[in-house]
Design an enzyme around this catalytic site. Structure first.
Site, PDB file in Angstrom:
ATOM      1  N   CYS A 163       0.803  -1.218   0.000  1.00 51.10           N
ATOM      2  CA  CYS A 163       0.000   0.000   0.000  1.00 51.10           C
ATOM      3  C   CYS A 163       0.841   1.276   0.000  1.00 51.10           C
ATOM      4  O   CYS A 163       0.841   2.027  -0.962  1.00 51.10           O
ATOM      5  CB  CYS A 163      -0.863  -0.037   1.247  1.00 51.10           C
ATOM      6  SG  CYS A 163      -2.561   0.310   0.930  1.00 51.10           S
TER       7      CYS A 163
HETATM    8  N1  LIG Z   1      -2.891  -4.986   2.351  1.00 58.04           N
HETATM    9  C1  LIG Z   1      -3.239  -3.777   2.779  1.00 58.04           C
HETATM   10  O1  LIG Z   1      -2.921  -3.374   3.894  1.00 58.04           O
HETATM   11  C2  LIG Z   1      -4.059  -2.842   1.905  1.00 58.04           C
HETATM   12  C3  LIG Z   1      -4.659  -1.733   2.524  1.00 58.04           C
HETATM   13  C4  LIG Z   1      -5.448  -0.891   1.763  1.00 58.04           C
HETATM   14  C5  LIG Z   1      -5.608  -1.124   0.396  1.00 58.04           C
HETATM   15  N2  LIG Z   1      -4.994  -2.197  -0.195  1.00 58.04           N
HETATM   16  C6  LIG Z   1      -5.255  -2.405  -1.615  1.00 58.04           C
HETATM   17  O2  LIG Z   1      -6.221  -3.446  -1.746  1.00 58.04           O
HETATM   18  C7  LIG Z   1      -5.967  -4.198  -2.928  1.00 58.04           C
HETATM   19  C8  LIG Z   1      -5.825  -5.668  -2.588  1.00 58.04           C
HETATM   20  O3  LIG Z   1      -4.708  -5.816  -1.744  1.00 58.04           O
HETATM   21  P1  LIG Z   1      -4.497  -7.077  -0.819  1.00 58.04           P
HETATM   22  O4  LIG Z   1      -3.478  -6.681   0.184  1.00 58.04           O
HETATM   23  O5  LIG Z   1      -5.805  -7.614  -0.350  1.00 58.04           O
HETATM   24  O6  LIG Z   1      -3.870  -8.113  -1.870  1.00 58.04           O
HETATM   25  P2  LIG Z   1      -3.601  -9.677  -1.631  1.00 58.04           P
HETATM   26  O7  LIG Z   1      -2.507 -10.044  -2.539  1.00 58.04           O
HETATM   27  O8  LIG Z   1      -3.505  -9.951  -0.157  1.00 58.04           O
HETATM   28  O9  LIG Z   1      -4.935 -10.367  -2.106  1.00 58.04           O
HETATM   29  C9  LIG Z   1      -5.422 -10.314  -3.387  1.00 58.04           C
HETATM   30  C10 LIG Z   1      -6.110 -11.631  -3.714  1.00 58.04           C
HETATM   31  O10 LIG Z   1      -6.706 -11.473  -4.999  1.00 58.04           O
HETATM   32  C11 LIG Z   1      -6.573 -12.700  -5.679  1.00 58.04           C
HETATM   33  N3  LIG Z   1      -6.765 -12.443  -7.108  1.00 58.04           N
HETATM   34  C12 LIG Z   1      -5.926 -11.880  -7.996  1.00 58.04           C
HETATM   35  N4  LIG Z   1      -6.509 -11.781  -9.199  1.00 58.04           N
HETATM   36  C13 LIG Z   1      -7.758 -12.297  -9.090  1.00 58.04           C
HETATM   37  C14 LIG Z   1      -8.842 -12.478  -9.987  1.00 58.04           C
HETATM   38  N5  LIG Z   1      -8.789 -12.093 -11.256  1.00 58.04           N
HETATM   39  N6  LIG Z   1      -9.956 -13.063  -9.513  1.00 58.04           N
HETATM   40  C15 LIG Z   1     -10.051 -13.450  -8.229  1.00 58.04           C
HETATM   41  N7  LIG Z   1      -9.056 -13.298  -7.334  1.00 58.04           N
HETATM   42  C16 LIG Z   1      -7.922 -12.722  -7.750  1.00 58.04           C
HETATM   43  C17 LIG Z   1      -5.205 -13.199  -5.280  1.00 58.04           C
HETATM   44  O11 LIG Z   1      -5.069 -14.597  -5.486  1.00 58.04           O
HETATM   45  C18 LIG Z   1      -5.143 -12.817  -3.799  1.00 58.04           C
HETATM   46  O12 LIG Z   1      -5.596 -13.856  -2.948  1.00 58.04           O
HETATM   47  C19 LIG Z   1      -4.738  -3.579  -3.562  1.00 58.04           C
HETATM   48  O13 LIG Z   1      -5.135  -2.616  -4.497  1.00 58.04           O
HETATM   49  C20 LIG Z   1      -4.053  -2.891  -2.399  1.00 58.04           C
HETATM   50  O14 LIG Z   1      -3.257  -1.809  -2.814  1.00 58.04           O
HETATM   51  C21 LIG Z   1      -4.237  -3.085   0.556  1.00 58.04           C
END
Ligand SMILES: NC(=O)c1ccc[n+]([C@@H]2O[C@H](COP(=O)([O-])OP(=O)(O)OC[C@H]3O[C@@H](n4cnc5c(N)ncnc54)[C@H](O)[C@@H]3O)[C@@H](O)[C@H]2O)c1
Length: 449
Positions: A278
């Site tokens: 992030c």
């Molecule tokens: N981790 C954090 O603290 C945080 C905080 C705020 C915002 N974000 C944002 O949220 C978003 C997600 O981040 P995250 O940390 O949850 O990522 P992550 O990698 O933990 O999880 C994403 C999941 O999506 C799945 N995925 C990917 N492509 C897919 C598809 N086409 N269909 C179904 N599933 C699919 C992956 O297998 C994975 O399990 C990003 O944009 C990130 O910048 C993250």
């Protein structure tokens, strides 16, 4: 009654009565807590993920996120109203679809919306009239309208008339016990009245407070503003650390005292750099998009490069301190790195500055082991794939005493710091982890870096 109006009225009724079926696309650190929170608000929820192993683990009730309450996932699965699937065909079943897929940087450090466009393509081929699609992944201002919407409209359906579309940034703070998905205010934005009404209604049933803004682009910008603010302040505090140190002043003491000011100051803490999916990523999205529209963001760019080089600075300080205090050249040193996660108490090494610092120390010739209770085995990461498979060493009195120094990079709670303080020959502390826990160390054996 027009068709659009009846679709809207129908979905509103389904949301208000909790009969709407909700799907989260992506079950990671953002999608899974969101899916469970929506379920806990009374909706039937199906989580879609391309990672079949994760889907199976969730359906088996495993606690796949370590800071979750023990039974949270198992209880949701046992209710019969929450499940995970890797079958994209089930998108058609959902009334509300939340896209929570990764939005990383590519090899050139530019935004990579590949997961969003892939998910959008899967949704578009199954989109039906009356569905509400909400993007939660971090993107640049204009991406929901300019990237997601055209893909969804390939279905022949129109946003705002046949289906509904919005953006709501995620504000998850992994491992922080003070806030939950439900208690963190949720910014929501849409580009048409019907979608805005639906977002307000839907999130109003899920979280304690919604914060509507005028468009998807504004909601997208809010996320980048929040994280760019943090990026700049982290760079600033690391710069102050070096400056104050040269003046013989402890920056940690300065911050704690400054934080007593009731207005106009917010504490940020020095460290070995920034990590996670992030904070390092959002400012890159902002400056990339700013360049596209012909605007420079020099303050953000300088902060990013300061943060990107923070692990190198930490490694250099270890090398210099080791020679100064112990007369040991870094090329001859045996070091124990404490903590490889990007921050404390999470099992996440994405963009972890601790891994980069560890690698730098090894490039200088040090032989390094690591200890991290969250990683008995080092996972593969995009930045450091070559380090995967290493094993965390046990923390023992004899083991600690065998290293020239311990380098504390990520201060997980579940580490025996008094043991480290008693037996390490020399400790480099990048987090002020010992002092913050009241663990006393002879000043001759402690160097804050
Ligand atoms: N981790 C954090 O603290 C945080 C905080 C705020 C915002 N974000 C944002 O949220 C978003 C997600 O981040 P995250 O940390 O949850 O990522 P992550 O990698 O933990 O999880 C994403 C999941 O999506 C799945 N995925 C990917 N492509 C897919 C598809 N086409 N269909 C179904 N599933 C699919 C992956 O297998 C994975 O399990 C990003 O944009 C990130 O910048 C993250």
């Amino acid at each position: 009654m027009t068709r659009g109006f009846s679709l809207l009225a129908d979905l509103k009724e389904r949301i208000a009565t909790r009969r709407a079926r909700v799907m989260t696309v992506g079950l990671g650190y953002v999608g899974l807590p969101m899916a469970l929170t929506v379920h806990e608000a009374g909706f039937d929820v199906l989580g879609l993920d391309i990672d079949s192993a994760r889907v199976a683990a969730i359906n088996a009730g495993e606690r796949v996120i370590s800071y979750f309450p023990e039974e949270r996932i198992a209880d949701a699965v046992a209710s019969g109203r929450f499940a995970a699937t890797d079958d994209a065909g089930r998108i058609a079943e959902a009334d509300v679809i939340l896209i929570c897929v990764p939005t990383p940087l590519d090899a050139q450090r530019a935004p990579d919306l590949g997961h969003v466009t892939a998910a959008a393509g899967q949704i578009a081929s199954r989109l039906r009239a009356g569905q509400l699609v909400i993007l939660e992944s971090t993107v640049w201002p204009g991406a929901t309208a300019g990237v997601l919407r055209p893909i969804l409209e390939r279905s022949g359906l129109r946003a705002g008339a046949d289906f509904f579309l919005g953006f709501s940034p995620e504000r998850e703070d992994p491992g922080n016990p003070d806030y939950t998905t439900r208690t963190i205010p949720k910014v929501i934005g849409a580009d048409d009245r019907a979608s805005a009404e639906l977002l307000e209604l839907f999130y109003g049933t899920i979280v304690e407070r919604t914060v509507p803004v005028s468009s998807t682009a504004t909601a997208e910008a809010v996320k980048l503003a929040e994280n760019s603010f943090r990026t700049v302040n982290i760079a600033l505090v690391n710069e102050m650390k070096t400056a104050f140190e040269a003046m013989g002043v402890d920056v940690w003491e300065v911050i704690d005292a400054a934080a007593t000011k009731p207005f106009g100051y917010m504490p940020f803490y020095p460290g070995p750099g920034i990590g996670g999916d992030c904070i390092p990523v959002s400012p890159a999205y902002l400056s990339w998009r700013a360049r596209e529209v012909g605007v420079a963001t020099p303050i953000i760019d300088l902060a990013r490069s300061t943060n990107d080089t923070a692990p190198d600075a930490v490694a250099a300080r270890v090398a210099a301190g080791l020679m100064r205090r112990s007369g040991v050249a870094i090329g001859e040193a045996r070091l124990l790195v404490l903590g490889i996660a990007y921050k404390k108490d999470v099992e996440d090494t994405r963009e972890s500055p601790a891994l980069t610092a560890l690698l730098r120390l090894e490039e200088m010739g040090a032989r390094c082991d690591y200890h991290d209770p969250f990683f008995p085995v080092m996972p593969p990461t995009r930045d450091h794939p070559q380090m995967a498979g290493r094993r965390s060493v046990a923390l023992t009195a004899d083991g600690l005493a065998g290293y020239d120094a311990v380098v504390l990079l990520t201060d997980h709670t579940a580490v025996d710091y008094p043991l480290v303080a008693e037996h390490a020959r020399l400790i480099f502390d990048a987090r002020n982890g010992l002092a913050r826990r009241g663990v006393a160390v002879d000043p001759g054996r402690l160097i804050k870096i």
